[in-house]
Every structure is written in C-alpha cells, then in structure tokens.
Design a protein around this motif. Structure first.
Motif, PDB file in Angstrom:
ATOM      1  N   SER A  62      15.121  47.707  72.202  1.00 51.73           N
ATOM      2  CA  SER A  62      13.774  48.083  71.752  1.00 51.73           C
ATOM      3  C   SER A  62      13.332  47.244  70.562  1.00 51.73           C
ATOM      4  O   SER A  62      12.153  46.901  70.431  1.00 51.73           O
ATOM      5  CB  SER A  62      13.734  49.568  71.400  1.00 51.73           C
ATOM      6  N   HIS A  63      14.262  46.901  69.674  1.00 54.49           N
ATOM      7  CA  HIS A  63      13.910  46.068  68.525  1.00 54.49           C
ATOM      8  C   HIS A  63      13.462  44.683  68.980  1.00 54.49           C
ATOM      9  O   HIS A  63      12.465  44.143  68.483  1.00 54.49           O
ATOM     10  CB  HIS A  63      15.097  45.973  67.564  1.00 54.49           C
ATOM     11  N   ARG A  64      14.201  44.113  69.927  1.00 55.55           N
ATOM     12  CA  ARG A  64      13.807  42.799  70.437  1.00 55.55           C
ATOM     13  C   ARG A  64      12.484  42.885  71.198  1.00 55.55           C
ATOM     14  O   ARG A  64      11.642  41.979  71.121  1.00 55.55           O
ATOM     15  CB  ARG A  64      14.903  42.235  71.341  1.00 55.55           C
ATOM     16  N   GLY A  65      12.303  43.979  71.916  1.00 57.48           N
ATOM     17  CA  GLY A  65      11.053  44.157  72.632  1.00 57.48           C
ATOM     18  C   GLY A  65       9.866  44.291  71.700  1.00 57.48           C
ATOM     19  O   GLY A  65       8.799  43.699  71.946  1.00 57.48           O
ATOM     20  N   VAL A  66      10.019  45.050  70.626  1.00 63.28           N
ATOM     21  CA  VAL A  66       8.926  45.210  69.668  1.00 63.28           C
ATOM     22  C   VAL A  66       8.615  43.879  68.999  1.00 63.28           C
ATOM     23  O   VAL A  66       7.446  43.559  68.739  1.00 63.28           O
ATOM     24  CB  VAL A  66       9.265  46.306  68.639  1.00 63.28           C
ATOM     25  N   HIS A  67       9.631  43.087  68.715  1.00 66.19           N
ATOM     26  CA  HIS A  67       9.366  41.759  68.148  1.00 66.19           C
ATOM     27  C   HIS A  67       8.431  40.963  69.066  1.00 66.19           C
ATOM     28  O   HIS A  67       7.424  40.408  68.598  1.00 66.19           O
ATOM     29  CB  HIS A  67      10.667  40.979  67.953  1.00 66.19           C
ATOM     30  N   GLN A  68       8.751  40.928  70.354  1.00 66.04           N
ATOM     31  CA  GLN A  68       7.920  40.165  71.275  1.00 66.04           C
ATOM     32  C   GLN A  68       6.514  40.745  71.380  1.00 66.04           C
ATOM     33  O   GLN A  68       5.522  39.999  71.414  1.00 66.04           O
ATOM     34  CB  GLN A  68       8.580  40.124  72.661  1.00 66.04           C
ATOM     35  N   LEU A  69       6.403  42.065  71.419  1.00 71.91           N
ATOM     36  CA  LEU A  69       5.084  42.695  71.484  1.00 71.91           C
ATOM     37  C   LEU A  69       4.238  42.322  70.275  1.00 71.91           C
ATOM     38  O   LEU A  69       3.059  41.970  70.404  1.00 71.91           O
ATOM     39  CB  LEU A  69       5.234  44.211  71.556  1.00 71.91           C
ATOM     40  N   ASP A 108      10.144  51.915  77.759  1.00 72.61           N
ATOM     41  CA  ASP A 108      10.702  50.720  78.383  1.00 72.61           C
ATOM     42  C   ASP A 108      10.188  49.458  77.696  1.00 72.61           C
ATOM     43  O   ASP A 108       9.683  48.535  78.344  1.00 72.61           O
ATOM     44  CB  ASP A 108      10.371  50.698  79.881  1.00 72.61           C
ATOM     45  N   VAL A 109      10.349  49.419  76.373  1.00 75.53           N
ATOM     46  CA  VAL A 109       9.938  48.250  75.601  1.00 75.53           C
ATOM     47  C   VAL A 109      11.134  47.289  75.546  1.00 75.53           C
ATOM     48  O   VAL A 109      12.137  47.563  74.890  1.00 75.53           O
ATOM     49  CB  VAL A 109       9.494  48.651  74.182  1.00 75.53           C
ATOM     50  N   ARG A 110      11.005  46.158  76.239  1.00 73.05           N
ATOM     51  CA  ARG A 110      12.089  45.183  76.298  1.00 73.05           C
ATOM     52  C   ARG A 110      11.523  43.781  76.173  1.00 73.05           C
ATOM     53  O   ARG A 110      10.422  43.489  76.658  1.00 73.05           O
ATOM     54  CB  ARG A 110      12.866  45.288  77.613  1.00 73.05           C
ATOM     55  N   ALA A 111      12.308  42.913  75.542  1.00 65.79           N
ATOM     56  CA  ALA A 111      11.842  41.547  75.317  1.00 65.79           C
ATOM     57  C   ALA A 111      11.656  40.794  76.625  1.00 65.79           C
ATOM     58  O   ALA A 111      10.810  39.897  76.719  1.00 65.79           O
ATOM     59  CB  ALA A 111      12.835  40.804  74.424  1.00 65.79           C
ATOM     60  N   ASP A 112      12.442  41.136  77.662  1.00 67.35           N
ATOM     61  CA  ASP A 112      12.362  40.402  78.927  1.00 67.35           C
ATOM     62  C   ASP A 112      11.377  41.024  79.905  1.00 67.35           C
ATOM     63  O   ASP A 112      11.290  40.584  81.051  1.00 67.35           O
ATOM     64  CB  ASP A 112      13.747  40.298  79.568  1.00 67.35           C
ATOM     65  N   ALA A 113      10.653  42.060  79.460  1.00 66.57           N
ATOM     66  CA  ALA A 113       9.713  42.721  80.379  1.00 66.57           C
ATOM     67  C   ALA A 113       8.492  43.219  79.617  1.00 66.57           C
ATOM     68  O   ALA A 113       8.090  44.379  79.730  1.00 66.57           O
ATOM     69  CB  ALA A 113      10.405  43.874  81.101  1.00 66.57           C
ATOM     70  N   VAL A 114       7.895  42.325  78.826  1.00 69.81           N
ATOM     71  CA  VAL A 114       6.704  42.691  78.062  1.00 69.81           C
ATOM     72  C   VAL A 114       5.545  42.913  79.023  1.00 69.81           C
ATOM     73  O   VAL A 114       5.269  42.084  79.893  1.00 69.81           O
ATOM     74  CB  VAL A 114       6.362  41.594  77.040  1.00 69.81           C
ATOM     75  N   GLN A 115       4.874  44.042  78.867  1.00 68.62           N
ATOM     76  CA  GLN A 115       3.774  44.408  79.762  1.00 68.62           C
ATOM     77  C   GLN A 115       2.429  44.145  79.083  1.00 68.62           C
ATOM     78  O   GLN A 115       2.248  44.478  77.909  1.00 68.62           O
ATOM     79  CB  GLN A 115       3.888  45.877  80.151  1.00 68.62           C
ATOM     80  N   PRO A 116       1.471  43.559  79.797  1.00 63.60           N
ATOM     81  CA  PRO A 116       0.174  43.251  79.185  1.00 63.60           C
ATOM     82  C   PRO A 116      -0.495  44.466  78.544  1.00 63.60           C
ATOM     83  O   PRO A 116      -1.117  44.357  77.483  1.00 63.60           O
ATOM     84  CB  PRO A 116      -0.643  42.712  80.360  1.00 63.60           C
TER      85      PRO A 116
END
Length: 277
Positions: free
Chosen positions: A147-154, A110-118
C-alpha cells in the motif's frame, strides 16, 4: 486518561531516554505564525502513518501556523475494522491538531504500485486541485509495503496530472530511502505528542505495540541522518529524536530537483522558507 496526563507520562519517559542518549534538555522554538499560512496534505496509506511520519507537519502547524490535513487513502485491508479505524484516526488527528479526510466513504481498496487505477488517481487529483497544498507527504517509491508503494505512485501521478507546484516530502517507515535531505528534530514534547496520538489507534497497538518502539525509530533517524544529511564522517546532531525526509520541488507537476540538505533543530522555528532552494 486525559491527553494532558498522556503527554506528561510520555514526556517523563522520553526525558529519561534522551538523557541516556546524551541529549541536552528539551528546547522549545518560539512560535512565529505566518500571516497567510500554507497547507500541508499527508497522504497516509493507513491510519497511523500520520503519527509515524508527522514530525515535520506538526512543527509547521505549531511554529508557523500551517494548516495540516491528513488524507486517509485507505482505511486498511480489514473491511470490518474500517469504521473503527476511521474513528481512531479522527481521535489521533485531534491530538496532533490535524484535519482529516478520507478518499471516498471507505477509503480506496487494492492500492498497489503495479495496478494503479485511473479513478484512484483522479480522486487524488481532485483533492490536490481543491487544496493546492504547498507541501505533500507520501511514502518513497521503495517503502516496503504494497500500500505504501501504491500510494507513492498514486500521489506522483496525481501531482503530475494536477500540474501542481509544490514540495513533495518523501517519507520512510517499512524501509529506508537512499537519499534523504532533511533531518527534522522532534523535541521531547513533540515526540510525546506523536506517541500519544499513535496510542489512539487502539485496535492496531493491541495487535502490535509499535507505539512503544517509535522513540527508537526516531533515535535511529538521528544516527543515520547525521551522516546521510550532514555528510559521511560528520558528527551527529546533539538531539535525541528526529525524522528523515527527502524534499523534492515539483514545478507544473514534474520533479524539478531536490531541496538543499539541511538539519532542522527544534530550537529554530520553522517557516515556509524551508521549502525554498
């Protein structure tokens, strides 16, 4: 089929394709390994991204002796396929000469740009703090896959939290990025190696034989990069295959500016100098 046979087969096909594009014969850069090689981490949203965006790390490994490690941020959304995808990924990284690690036992979910988890950010901070990479690869902010956008934010948040001095190479696949500044040629031999590695992701290419389309993706980067990197109206480079990146210098974890625009042909060996202004 052996790796050598795979590479020979792909090189023959690519030589013919390059001839149709008017590209000159394959060229080889003389290796120039560095005394103290640097380390590159590829933060891959899925197994196979290391092949699709791996042109720059592959050349740094071969031409400057860099260590390259692929970080499997996720192993895909299908839980039943994750162990198989990990095995395929290890095989593919073996073809490229990359090391490989995963975040946790099964990768992140669940890697998403709008729900980055600490906790996800901290997992990446730990890797960055341990390895202190000189170069980090991650998708650009608008690469059109959740997932790509989420990984960018992570990755951006982890670099900031780690206060890392590095160069961030933003990659593209699902959508193009607005301001690439580096066009990295892949020789026919390197292009063949990237495709041979991508073939190792057997479960994915059975569903969608996208490895067959990778040469067209790399050829289109030459078309776009000729003007996006060199300037509007400029003649495109005289090579067939390349990958576009946006190289951004980070100081103490914060963006400090884009690196100069440059075209990196395969007949000039890369070194760590490419990461300087």
């Amino acid at each position: 089929m052996s790796l050598e046979a795979d590479l020979a087969r792909w090189r023959e096909h690519l030589t013919r394709f390059a001839a149709l594009l008017g590209s000159p014969p394959d060229r080889h850069a003389a290796p120039a390994p560095e005394a103290v090689p640097d380390h590159c981490l590829i933060f891959a949203p899925h197994p196979d991204d290391e092949c699709i965006v791996g042109a720059l790390p592959l050349r740094l490994r071969q031409e400057a002796g860099w260590r390259v490690t692929n970080v499997a941020v996720t192993l895909g959304s299908n839980a039943e396929r994750r162990e198989a995808r990990w095995a395929e990924l290890l095989d593919a990284c073996g073809v490229l000469g990359f090391g490989c690690m995963r975040v946790g036992e099964q990768g992140l979910s669940d890697v998403r740009a709008d729900a980055v988890q600490p906790g996800q950010v901290q997992a990446l901070v730990a890797l960055l703090a341990e390895h202190r990479p000189a170069l980090v690869l991650a998708p650009h902010a608008l690469d059109d896959n959740p997932s790509h956008r989420g990984v960018h934010q992570l990755v951006v948040q982890a670099i900031a939290a780690a206060k890392l001095d590095t160069v961030l190479a933003l990659t593209e696949f699902w959508s193009t990025q607005a301001a690439p500044n580096a066009l990295v040629e892949s020789s026919i031999a390197d292009t063949a190696r990237l495709i041979a590695a991508l073939e190792r992701h057997t479960g994915e290419i059975e569903r969608n034989p996208y490895h067959l389309r990778l040469p067209a993706f790399l050829a289109d980067a030459v078309r776009r990069g000729g003007e996006l990197v060199l300037g509007a109206g400029e003649a495109p480079p005289d090579f067939a295959f390349a990958t576009l990146y946006r190289l951004v210098a980070c100081r103490a974890g914060q963006p400090a500016g884009d690196l100069p625009r440059r075209v990196l042909p395969a007949d000039r060996a890369l070194s760590s100098a490419l990461l300087t202004h």
